[in-house]
Structure formats: C-alpha cells, structure tokens
Design a protein around this motif. Structure first.
Motif, PDB file in Angstrom:
ATOM      1  N   UNK A  66       0.828  -1.207   0.000  1.00  0.00           N
ATOM      2  CA  UNK A  66       0.000   0.000   0.000  1.00  0.00           C
ATOM      3  C   UNK A  66       0.865   1.261   0.000  1.00  0.00           C
ATOM      4  N   UNK A  67       1.922   1.234   0.805  1.00  0.00           N
ATOM      5  CA  UNK A  67       2.813   2.384   0.861  1.00  0.00           C
ATOM      6  C   UNK A  67       3.547   2.598  -0.452  1.00  0.00           C
ATOM      7  N   UNK A  71       3.164   5.980  -2.988  1.00  0.00           N
ATOM      8  CA  UNK A  71       4.301   6.809  -3.392  1.00  0.00           C
ATOM      9  C   UNK A  71       4.442   6.824  -4.909  1.00  0.00           C
ATOM     10  N   UNK A  72       4.265   5.681  -5.551  1.00  0.00           N
ATOM     11  CA  UNK A  72       4.394   5.611  -7.008  1.00  0.00           C
ATOM     12  C   UNK A  72       3.301   6.417  -7.708  1.00  0.00           C
ATOM     13  N   UNK A  73       2.095   6.368  -7.165  1.00  0.00           N
ATOM     14  CA  UNK A  73       0.994   7.129  -7.769  1.00  0.00           C
ATOM     15  C   UNK A  73       1.252   8.631  -7.680  1.00  0.00           C
ATOM     16  N   UNK A  74       1.705   9.095  -6.523  1.00  0.00           N
ATOM     17  CA  UNK A  74       1.981  10.521  -6.358  1.00  0.00           C
ATOM     18  C   UNK A  74       3.134  10.956  -7.261  1.00  0.00           C
ATOM     19  N   UNK A  75       4.170  10.152  -7.334  1.00  0.00           N
ATOM     20  CA  UNK A  75       5.296  10.465  -8.196  1.00  0.00           C
ATOM     21  C   UNK A  75       4.858  10.564  -9.649  1.00  0.00           C
ATOM     22  N   UNK A  76       3.953   9.687 -10.048  1.00  0.00           N
ATOM     23  CA  UNK A  76       3.454   9.696 -11.420  1.00  0.00           C
ATOM     24  C   UNK A  76       2.682  10.954 -11.770  1.00  0.00           C
ATOM     25  N   UNK A  88       7.978   0.521   9.656  1.00  0.00           N
ATOM     26  CA  UNK A  88       7.452  -0.843   9.759  1.00  0.00           C
ATOM     27  C   UNK A  88       5.955  -0.890  10.052  1.00  0.00           C
ATOM     28  N   UNK A  89       5.371   0.207  10.434  1.00  0.00           N
ATOM     29  CA  UNK A  89       3.948   0.234  10.755  1.00  0.00           C
ATOM     30  C   UNK A  89       3.069   0.384   9.528  1.00  0.00           C
ATOM     31  N   UNK A  90       1.790   0.704   9.743  1.00  0.00           N
ATOM     32  CA  UNK A  90       0.843   0.802   8.630  1.00  0.00           C
ATOM     33  C   UNK A  90       0.985   2.104   7.858  1.00  0.00           C
ATOM     34  N   UNK A 111      -2.421   5.605  11.188  1.00  0.00           N
ATOM     35  CA  UNK A 111      -1.592   6.761  10.855  1.00  0.00           C
ATOM     36  C   UNK A 111      -0.120   6.395  10.931  1.00  0.00           C
ATOM     37  N   UNK A 112       0.610   6.770   9.892  1.00  0.00           N
ATOM     38  CA  UNK A 112       2.064   6.586   9.873  1.00  0.00           C
ATOM     39  C   UNK A 112       2.719   7.786  10.543  1.00  0.00           C
TER      40      UNK A 112
END
Length: 278
Positions: A66-67, A71-76, A88-90, A111-112
């Motif tokens: 999910x993480x 990140x890939x979607x935002x970068x795109x 290591x958390x959600x 929340x991260x």
C-alpha cells in the motif's frame, strides 16, 4: 524560489457513499465507492502538481505494498516524493463517508508517524505549508520562516506551537473565542512573527485577518460534488501565490478559486485542467 514544500500525511481513503446525511445512533445505508489517494499533504501536493508548480512532500508510509503504490501514484502525478519515509507500521488510512450533498465525514483508521528527514532545513522552496501536528515541527518552523513564507494549519492551537507567518484553518474547526479575535488568538499560537490568520468559511469564501487589516474574498457559486480535501486545496492555492511573490489579497483570491474548483469534481485527484472552474 517558487516551489512549495508540503509537510503532511499521504494516505489511502476508503470511501462510502451515503444515500442521505449521516444519522448518529441510527442505521445508515451506503455503498462501497472504493479507495483513493487522500491525506492533507497529498491533497495539497496533487493540486500544486496539477497546476504545474514544483512541489515536494514530506510524509511517511508503511513498508508494504500500500505504501509503495501510494508513493508511485503521487510520483506519477509530478509530486516530489524523495522525502517520504518508510516505517514498519501501517500506511495512513481513513474511512470517508460522503453524503448526497457532497459533504464528508472522515474517520481516521491508521496513521504513519512522521519523522523529519535530515537536511530538510536546506530544501529550496518559496513557501512551506505544514499540515501536520507533529510536535517536532516547532523547531523546524522557527528556522524555516527566516527563509521565506511558512503557512501552518490550525488546529492545533497550543501556545507557540506554530511559528508561521500565516495560520490557516476552517471556521468549523475553531471555537467562538478564536473567531471573535482571530489575529490576537493566532499570535498565541504563532508568536510575534504572525502576519495573517486566514479562515475559510465554505460557500461564503474566506477572510484574512492581519494586524490592522481584514481582507474578504467571496466564493463563486459552484455545484458541490465532493468537499473532501477542499481546505487542503485552498491552502495549496494560497501557498502557490505567496511562493510566487503575490500579495495576500491576490493570494486569497487564488486560494478561494482553487478551493471552490476542488468541490466541483469527484474524488481528490484534480483533473488535468485544474484549477479552472466550470
């Protein structure tokens, strides 16, 4: 420097569309509308990127699929993600309930925790927008405002918690005491560096309170499809204008335009023609 540095959450929103306004203490019917990118930091950053403004986001995600996808979607979409940490958390996740009028209720599920990366103070940007309540940001803001504009979201309202020249928040999130004297109340949060307190008022537009000046900007009439993230997009417009050297009156007008445009489309990802209205 005309770019914007955004500090705030990036998340996945799980959306449920309701057939009528949410009724507390009763049964409510709804339908699963899938998941989409959300979080205050992401909402602001996506709007800036769509408008062709250089933007870097400081945030955190989990060390999971999910993480990575987030990140890939935002970068795109053109959002700088080199300062998104992994832990290591959600990954941050919320439940968003949308009623038939486009009004939303948000329930935070996970929340991260944000940790400021090394070298953040040296990042070049014309404006910093902080959409996080992490306590460790206080020291960062003290130094950062010497380099240019700093906008900080309120709440939180802790004394001297936000050393920013501009505080921005929604009237619906602030109590009557704050709204009775916004600039004085804002000084208790930001200190003597404060220049403006900007308060959004939904369909009534926004008001900027200076030490001796009040600026009012009405909002255009637009169909409300989805109000999720409108305040974040408003703040993005404000940050973009200030980073480009505009005065507050111009910046307030752009912020209201962006916030109004954001409620007219479904979801949180702005269309490619953003920020046009209509």
């Amino acid at each position: 420097m005309t770019g914007v540095l955004v500090v705030g959450s990036i998340a996945w929103d799980e959306v449920v569309r309701l057939g009528e306004p949410l009724r507390v203490g009763s049964h409510n019917s709804g339908r699963d509308a899938g998941r989409r990118i959300g979080g205050g930091g992401a909402n602001s950053a996506m709007a800036l990127a769509r408008a062709g403004i250089a933007v870097e986001v400081v945030s955190a995600v989990g060390e999971n699929g999910d993480g990575t996808e987030l990140v890939e979607r935002l970068s795109g979409m053109g959002v700088g993600v080199s300062m998104v940490g992994r832990h290591a958390g959600p990954t941050t996740r919320s439940l968003v309930l949308l009623d038939e009028h486009g009004e939303r209720t948000v329930v935070n599920l996970a929340r991260a925790a944000l940790r400021l990366p090394q070298g953040l103070e040296a990042v070049q940007a014309g404006c910093v927008y902080v959409r996080s309540s992490e306590p460790e940001l206080s020291h960062f803001l003290q130094g950062r405002r010497q380099q240019g504009w700093v906008i900080a979201h309120i709440p939180p309202l802790r004394a001297y918690a936000r050393a920013a020249q501009v505080l921005v928040g929604s009237a619906s999130d602030l109590d009557d005491d704050f709204l009775a004297a916004p600039f004085a109340a804002g000084q208790a949060v930001a200190g003597d560096c404060l220049e403006w307190v900007v308060i959004t008022r939904g369909a009534d537009g926004a008001v900027a309170y200076g030490r001796d000046t009040v600026l009012r900007q009405p909002a255009p009439t637009v169909p409300v499809v989805d109000s999720t993230g409108a305040g974040d997009v408003f703040a993005a417009g404000l940050a973009a204008a200030l980073a480009q050297g505009q005065e507050m009156a111009q910046a307030l007008a752009r912020a209201v335009q962006w916030g109004s445009a954001s409620v007219s489309y479904a979801g949180t990802v702005p269309p490619e023609h953003f920020p046009a209205i209509g």
